[in-house]
Write an enzyme that holds these catalytic residues in place. Structure first.
Site, PDB file in Angstrom:
ATOM      1  N   THR A 198      16.440  10.340 -10.495  1.00 32.51           N
ATOM      2  CA  THR A 198      16.198   9.061 -11.171  1.00 32.51           C
ATOM      3  C   THR A 198      14.719   8.731 -11.283  1.00 32.51           C
ATOM      4  O   THR A 198      14.356   7.780 -11.985  1.00 32.51           O
ATOM      5  CB  THR A 198      16.904   7.903 -10.434  1.00 32.51           C
ATOM      6  N   ARG A 199      13.867   9.471 -10.587  1.00 33.75           N
ATOM      7  CA  ARG A 199      12.429   9.196 -10.627  1.00 33.75           C
ATOM      8  C   ARG A 199      11.691  10.484 -10.977  1.00 33.75           C
ATOM      9  O   ARG A 199      11.271  11.220 -10.085  1.00 33.75           O
ATOM     10  CB  ARG A 199      11.940   8.651  -9.283  1.00 33.75           C
ATOM     11  N   LYS A 209      13.903  -2.264 -14.466  1.00 28.81           N
ATOM     12  CA  LYS A 209      12.467  -2.360 -14.192  1.00 28.81           C
ATOM     13  C   LYS A 209      11.692  -2.595 -15.490  1.00 28.81           C
ATOM     14  O   LYS A 209      10.730  -3.370 -15.526  1.00 28.81           O
ATOM     15  CB  LYS A 209      11.974  -1.099 -13.490  1.00 28.81           C
ATOM     16  N   GLN A 222      17.721   1.452 -12.487  1.00 30.87           N
ATOM     17  CA  GLN A 222      16.438   1.993 -12.926  1.00 30.87           C
ATOM     18  C   GLN A 222      15.951   1.278 -14.182  1.00 30.87           C
ATOM     19  O   GLN A 222      14.769   0.929 -14.296  1.00 30.87           O
ATOM     20  CB  GLN A 222      16.568   3.496 -13.193  1.00 30.87           C
ATOM     21  N   HIS A 257      20.469   6.117  -2.820  1.00 29.62           N
ATOM     22  CA  HIS A 257      21.090   6.642  -4.037  1.00 29.62           C
ATOM     23  C   HIS A 257      22.142   7.700  -3.716  1.00 29.62           C
ATOM     24  O   HIS A 257      22.231   8.185  -2.590  1.00 29.62           O
ATOM     25  CB  HIS A 257      20.030   7.254  -4.962  1.00 29.62           C
ATOM     26  N   LYS A 276       6.719   5.032  -0.326  1.00 28.84           N
ATOM     27  CA  LYS A 276       8.120   4.928  -0.723  1.00 28.84           C
ATOM     28  C   LYS A 276       8.839   6.276  -0.672  1.00 28.84           C
ATOM     29  O   LYS A 276      10.073   6.313  -0.630  1.00 28.84           O
ATOM     30  CB  LYS A 276       8.252   4.312  -2.118  1.00 28.84           C
ATOM     31  N   ASP A 283      14.293  12.004  -6.205  1.00 22.58           N
ATOM     32  CA  ASP A 283      15.553  12.426  -6.802  1.00 22.58           C
ATOM     33  C   ASP A 283      15.454  12.386  -8.323  1.00 22.58           C
ATOM     34  O   ASP A 283      14.394  12.119  -8.900  1.00 22.58           O
ATOM     35  CB  ASP A 283      16.721  11.604  -6.256  1.00 22.58           C
ATOM     36  N   HIS A 286      12.907  -4.289   2.860  1.00 31.18           N
ATOM     37  CA  HIS A 286      12.888  -4.920   1.547  1.00 31.18           C
ATOM     38  C   HIS A 286      13.187  -6.413   1.586  1.00 31.18           C
ATOM     39  O   HIS A 286      12.917  -7.124   0.611  1.00 31.18           O
ATOM     40  CB  HIS A 286      13.897  -4.236   0.621  1.00 31.18           C
ATOM     41  N   HIS A 337       6.009  -0.964  -9.644  1.00 33.15           N
ATOM     42  CA  HIS A 337       7.302  -1.275  -9.039  1.00 33.15           C
ATOM     43  C   HIS A 337       7.483  -2.780  -9.054  1.00 33.15           C
ATOM     44  O   HIS A 337       6.557  -3.526  -8.742  1.00 33.15           O
ATOM     45  CB  HIS A 337       7.396  -0.744  -7.611  1.00 33.15           C
TER      46      HIS A 337
END
Length: 424
Positions: A66-67, A297, A294, A101, A176, A64, A192, A166
């Site tokens: 966000t990555r 990280k 996000q 998300h 992932k 998506d 997770h 990650h």
């Protein structure tokens, strides 16, 4: 120098600060050439022409908004390759791996697909819609696996994305894309939860950390669940500091991913001879600081370069807020032991992320430059600063006269590794 902040940048003036950035790569090939060469020489599988048949229904899974993965570059090349294999556009669809998300806007779909927008069908995954999900049973590790129905109905599944560090799965990319990418919420949470030790031990598992796959229980859960899908082909990019493609890895889900992880480790692990008193960390701009889930990280990675009790100035615009509706609610727990107990009773990925944020804020003094207000910032254990110069004016008088400092312009990518000099 300048540091990226959202879609803008700010000047950074800190004389003597050690700059931590990725190794320079020379003789870059054009992006399309890197993609095509990787497609022709996959790791552990035949090239696509040896795998697909004319008329196959193909689903391409991609990340998506966000990555960022350079999907607008590689997706058209993958579709071209499929077309050459006599697979028509109407037999190809793209599924956005949202995990848990939010859905994407039409403009975000346009950015992800590039020139394919309007030509190839695109769908958003919904982790909470049972009509979209197929039950694949339970893994050896006890993870219930429910995966998007479009994926399971396809003749061929191509998983795409990008590989980077990650903060508790070791590395992103690879498995992932499927879990959590196109899995149910139940699968996401169950896979997770292994971030925690058994309750009789307490705390986080020591191997569920950045850059570690061997012995990492979260990685093991993700991989076992993703392998239930039996995907046909992986394409993962490795990106440079300006979001350019520097390498592409294609082939079998695990083998190609591991090869890419080794390159990321070599490029983005930056040695530091000693932990610093002060770090200035930028996430690297959007989308790495599009929301706090996000952005944090970069904080997780960057704090490794700072002494316990040291100071961090953290630039993270977060124009989309926290990134998940219930994320901020978890900060009602300000005692870390009570926080962990609440997570064990009702585990949520975003709650675990909030716990990690608060734990870091207890170990360091963190000044946050963002769009959050003072109350929101304080609830996360941090201090709000209006801008970088204001933050520096706040912290410099509190530091030792001979303080050491580091500047991390692309904190969402770089992993500092403190490596004291060897003595003879």
């Amino acid at each position: 120098m300048v540091l990226k902040y959202g879609s803008t940048s700010v000047p950074c003036r800190l004389p003597g600060g050690q700059l931590l950035q990725m190794k320079q790569i020379t003789a870059l090939q054009p992006a399309h050439q890197l993609v095509n060469e990787a497609l022709q020489h996959p790791i552990g599988t035949p090239p696509l022409p040896g795998m697909v048949n004319a008329g196959d229904k193909v689903v391409i899974v991609t990340s998506d908004i966000t990555r960022y993965s350079a999907s607008e570059v590689y997706l058209p090349l993958v579709v071209d390759e499929l077309n050459r294999c006599s697979i028509a556009d109407e037999n190809i669809s793209i599924l956005i791996a949202l995990g848990i998300h939010r859905g994407q806007t039409a403009e975000e779909h346009r950015k992800i697909l590039g020139p394919l927008y309007g030509r190839i069908a695109v769908y958003d995954h919904d982790c909470d819609d049972p009509e979209q999900l197929v039950d694949l049973g339970i893994t050896d590790g006890g993870i219930p696996v429910q995966i998007n129905r479009r994926v399971m109905a396809a003749d061929r599944v191509i998983v795409t994305g990008t590989i980077g560090f990650h903060y508790f799965a070791g590395f992103g990319g690879g498995r992932k894309g499927l879990v959590p990418g196109v899995a149910s919420r139940e699968t996401c949470m169950a896979s997770h939860f292994a971030v925690f030790n058994p309750p009789e031990i307490g705390g986080k598992h020591p191997s569920a950390v950045t850059g570690v796959l061997a012995g990492n229980p979260v990685h093991r859960n993700l991989l076992q669940a993703a392998q239930r899908v039996e995907p046909d082909f992986l394409l993962n990019t490795v990106l440079g500091p300006n979001k350019e493609i520097v390498a592409v890895f294609c082939g079998e889900l695990e083998q190609a991913h591991l090869a890419g992880c080794e390159l990321v480790r070599s490029l983005y692990s930056v040695p530091v001879t000693a932990a610093a008193d002060l770090a200035i960390i930028s996430c690297g701009g959007e989308p790495k600081d599009i929301n706090f889930i996000q952005a944090q990280k970069a904080l997780d990675y960057g704090c490794r370069a700072v002494k316990p009790g040291g100071t961090i100035i953290f630039l993270a615009a977060c124009r989309d807020g926290f990134g998940y509706p219930t994320f901020f609610d978890w900060f009602r727990y300000q005692d870390l032991d009570q926080f962990e107990a609440a997570l064990r009773a009702n585990y949520q990925i975003n709650g675990q992320t909030a716990h990690a944020v608060l734990a870091r804020a207890r170990r360091f003094r963190i000044l946050l430059i963002s769009e959050f207000n003072s109350e929101q910032t304080a609830a996360m254990g941090m201090e709000k600063s209006a801008d970088l110069q204001t933050a520096l004016a706040q912290v410099l008088p509190t530091l030792p006269s001979n303080f050491s400092s580091v500047i991390i312009p692309d904190g969402g990518t770089i992993l500092p590794v403190v490596t004291p000099p060897t003595t003879t």
